[in-house]
Design an enzyme around this catalytic site. Sequence first.
Site, PDB file in Angstrom:
ATOM      1  N   GLY A  39       0.835  -1.191   0.000  1.00 34.93           N
ATOM      2  CA  GLY A  39       0.000   0.000   0.000  1.00 34.93           C
ATOM      3  C   GLY A  39       0.873   1.246   0.000  1.00 34.93           C
TER       4      GLY A  39
ATOM      5  N   SER B 231       6.622  -4.351  -1.981  1.00 39.45           N
ATOM      6  CA  SER B 231       6.183  -3.026  -2.398  1.00 39.45           C
ATOM      7  C   SER B 231       6.334  -2.068  -1.209  1.00 39.45           C
ATOM      8  CB  SER B 231       4.753  -3.102  -2.939  1.00 39.45           C
ATOM      9  OG  SER B 231       4.391  -1.928  -3.610  1.00 39.45           O
ATOM     10  N   TRP B 232       5.267  -1.404  -0.761  1.00 41.83           N
ATOM     11  CA  TRP B 232       5.374  -0.593   0.452  1.00 41.83           C
ATOM     12  C   TRP B 232       5.818  -1.447   1.630  1.00 41.83           C
ATOM     13  CZ3 TRP B 232       6.172   3.417   3.304  1.00 41.83           C
ATOM     14  CH2 TRP B 232       5.781   3.413   4.649  1.00 41.83           C
TER      15      TRP B 232
ATOM     16  N   ASP C 216       8.243  -4.857 -13.838  1.00 37.05           N
ATOM     17  CA  ASP C 216       7.473  -4.172 -12.787  1.00 37.05           C
ATOM     18  C   ASP C 216       7.304  -2.712 -13.191  1.00 37.05           C
ATOM     19  OD1 ASP C 216       6.529  -2.942 -10.461  1.00 37.05           O
ATOM     20  OD2 ASP C 216       7.668  -4.267  -9.139  1.00 37.05           O
TER      21      ASP C 216
ATOM     22  N   HIS D 150       4.646  -6.663 -11.032  1.00 33.07           N
ATOM     23  CA  HIS D 150       4.802  -6.217  -9.647  1.00 33.07           C
ATOM     24  C   HIS D 150       4.124  -7.123  -8.624  1.00 33.07           C
ATOM     25  CE1 HIS D 150       5.290  -3.323  -6.389  1.00 33.07           C
ATOM     26  NE2 HIS D 150       3.988  -3.419  -6.124  1.00 33.07           N
TER      27      HIS D 150
END
Length: 324
Positions: free
Chosen positions: A53, A120-121, A273, A301
Amino acid sequence: MDRTAGQNRAAAHLYPGIDPFDQRMLEVGDGHRIYVEQCGNPDGQPVVVLHGGPGGGCSPAMRRYFDPAHYRIILFDQRGCGRSRPHASVENNTTWHLVRDIELIRDGLDLDQWIVFGGSWGATLALIYAETHPDRVAHLVLRGVFMMTQAELDWFYGGGAGKFFPEKWHGFSSIIPEDEHDDLIAAYSRRLFSGDIQQEIRFARAWSSWENQLAALQVHGSGESPADYARAFARLENHYFTNRGWLEEDGWILKNRHRIEHIPASIVQGRYDMICPPYQAHKLAQGWTKAQLYMIPTAGHALSEPGITAELVRITNAIRDRIR
């Protein structure tokens, strides 16, 4: 290959679904309560999973990347999202609050060290947490590296990725007046925090759809999310990106890598990605002797990309086998 086929191929690499042996709402202060669960072996090697996120929340599928006979799997929903409350709240919700929450969970479970697994985050947060508490991390497993730099934000929200997906970029940018296109993060912020719930949901869905449509190599449909999920996801992402993650300077994570170079790291990156381009994963791994970068040749991704799923499970199995 359609999206369902890809998800089925990814699921073939995962362990069977399991239920938690422990679920709790943890009071972390500042008016927030966060959802925490534990699965697998209560006496096993601990691993904490950091979702993406910001605002994505954890899902049952995230339990399945680990051998449940070996691992004590700890998942939680970060402030403001998933089952944590208050929902979609950005008050007292910063990177440093989340780092403190992770430590509160670790200490509350009486764990000395754990593996930190994030994508990711979640990879961003894993790196910041490790650089802040390097003695608490036994191994980093990172996917789809994002290092909260201005260049990355410019790529995704300034038109870089849009050059590859012009029709999807048009859907994201065209609902904002042209005289605000010089800063789409700020333009969306004014609407995501307008106080008009219907306007917030409309722009949250557009924000979320832009990201969802670029997450995997094969994505079909609009990528539209349910209203409640989209609103939390978009508001939290926008809040964090507006504030550049509350890091002291651009490039802070890489500049502080020396704090964690003694920690083994496994980095999994999709070659194609479009959300978090591979150059950052390469920069992170370069010169880090205990880090290994695995570039997945036919992947974007998403955690659910078959090649990424297979590699992550292979890595968690290899870590398991080293200590048996």
